[in-house]
Design a protein around this motif. Sequence first.
Motif, PDB file in Angstrom:
ATOM      1  N   VAL A   9      72.378  36.628   7.376  1.00 27.65           N
ATOM      2  CA  VAL A   9      71.884  38.166   7.931  1.00 27.65           C
ATOM      3  C   VAL A   9      72.431  38.992   6.296  1.00 27.65           C
ATOM      4  N   GLU A  10      71.378  38.937   6.075  1.00 26.98           N
ATOM      5  CA  GLU A  10      71.194  38.836   4.072  1.00 26.98           C
ATOM      6  C   GLU A  10      69.721  39.821   4.117  1.00 26.98           C
ATOM      7  N   ASP A  11      69.721  41.356   3.583  1.00 32.92           N
ATOM      8  CA  ASP A  11      68.571  42.096   3.613  1.00 32.92           C
ATOM      9  C   ASP A  11      68.388  41.574   2.227  1.00 32.92           C
ATOM     10  N   ASP A  12      68.837  41.302   0.925  1.00 33.37           N
ATOM     11  CA  ASP A  12      68.219  40.934  -0.727  1.00 33.37           C
ATOM     12  C   ASP A  12      68.045  39.974  -0.725  1.00 33.37           C
ATOM     13  N   SER A  13      66.830  40.084  -1.129  1.00 31.91           N
ATOM     14  CA  SER A  13      65.642  38.528  -1.120  1.00 31.91           C
ATOM     15  C   SER A  13      66.826  37.701  -1.856  1.00 31.91           C
ATOM     16  N   ALA A  14      67.221  37.922  -2.837  1.00 37.31           N
ATOM     17  CA  ALA A  14      67.344  37.058  -3.986  1.00 37.31           C
ATOM     18  C   ALA A  14      69.093  36.353  -3.678  1.00 37.31           C
ATOM     19  N   VAL A  15      69.838  36.735  -2.848  1.00 38.86           N
ATOM     20  CA  VAL A  15      70.901  36.752  -2.225  1.00 38.86           C
ATOM     21  C   VAL A  15      70.580  35.712  -0.818  1.00 38.86           C
ATOM     22  N   ARG A  16      69.467  35.888  -0.061  1.00 40.96           N
ATOM     23  CA  ARG A  16      69.420  35.407   1.197  1.00 40.96           C
ATOM     24  C   ARG A  16      68.984  33.574   0.522  1.00 40.96           C
ATOM     25  N   ASN A  17      67.870  33.290  -0.496  1.00 39.10           N
ATOM     26  CA  ASN A  17      67.389  32.784  -0.788  1.00 39.10           C
ATOM     27  C   ASN A  17      68.246  31.733  -1.429  1.00 39.10           C
ATOM     28  N   LEU A  18      69.394  32.857  -2.515  1.00 39.70           N
ATOM     29  CA  LEU A  18      70.329  31.708  -2.458  1.00 39.70           C
ATOM     30  C   LEU A  18      71.145  30.577  -1.527  1.00 39.70           C
ATOM     31  N   THR A  20      70.537  29.847   1.791  1.00 42.59           N
ATOM     32  CA  THR A  20      69.055  28.932   2.764  1.00 42.59           C
ATOM     33  C   THR A  20      69.155  28.180   1.505  1.00 42.59           C
ATOM     34  N   THR A  21      69.298  28.063   0.356  1.00 45.89           N
ATOM     35  CA  THR A  21      68.674  26.989  -0.382  1.00 45.89           C
ATOM     36  C   THR A  21      69.691  25.839  -0.321  1.00 45.89           C
ATOM     37  N   THR A  22      71.161  26.851  -0.751  1.00 48.26           N
ATOM     38  CA  THR A  22      72.575  26.345  -0.420  1.00 48.26           C
ATOM     39  C   THR A  22      72.597  25.448   0.832  1.00 48.26           C
ATOM     40  N   LEU A  23      72.526  26.200   2.161  1.00 45.39           N
ATOM     41  CA  LEU A  23      72.397  25.291   2.913  1.00 45.39           C
ATOM     42  C   LEU A  23      71.402  23.929   2.920  1.00 45.39           C
TER      43      LEU A  23
END
Length: 231
Positions: A9-18, A20-23
């Motif tokens: 649950v994250e609205d900042d796309s850069a942090v969200r992508n970081l 999800t990419t890690t996962l």
Amino acid sequence: MNKPFILVVEDDSAVRNLITTTLETQRYRFQAAPTGETAILEAVSHNPDVVLLDLGLPDMDGIEIIRKIRTWSKMPIIVISARSEDTDKIEALDAGADDYLTKPFSVEELLARLRVTFRRLYDSGGSAPGDMVFTNGDLRIDYAAGCVYVKEKELHLTPMEYKILCLLAKNAGKVLTHTTITKEIWGSAWDNDVASLRVFMATLRKKIEADPSAPKYIQTHVGVGYRMMRV
């Protein structure tokens, strides 16, 4: 066994992508939600194994989401937030969060927090320390049941609070350094771990101490660590 399913649950796309990419690189299953409303719908629909939750969402505060989820589920919630004040962390933990990670964070630290959470989920039947019941004054820990009582009143501890309390009880009378505790609890000794430990100690004392400002069970050794006192 299927890999755990994680709700991000994250609205900042850069942090969200970081995240999800890690996962994805670790082959975790995941679903991303950019808003609080979407997060609650996803949590209800998919019943994730873990929720990674930002507090500063555009439509509602993350604390509200924690409280809503806690009305029907005990699913682990790890807060990932830029709010670094102890008061913010304590509010989130008191609302029902299981852990708190402060931005900016390293992906290694995030993965370590997840590993700790999954060990608790899948290895909760691990060995109990010593006797099955620990008694110290009015404090009683029933390891077999995973319950803590003060004056026979059951306390509601978060998994991290319970794990820290059990570690101190197992070593009652001994001073455990910050590094010893964080490595045992989180498997690492990041600066964030020590800061989180301080917050968890504050919330734990609020629950087990009659007067948290003058604790009789958990003694602080400034700059060193903590000790469970024999009462």
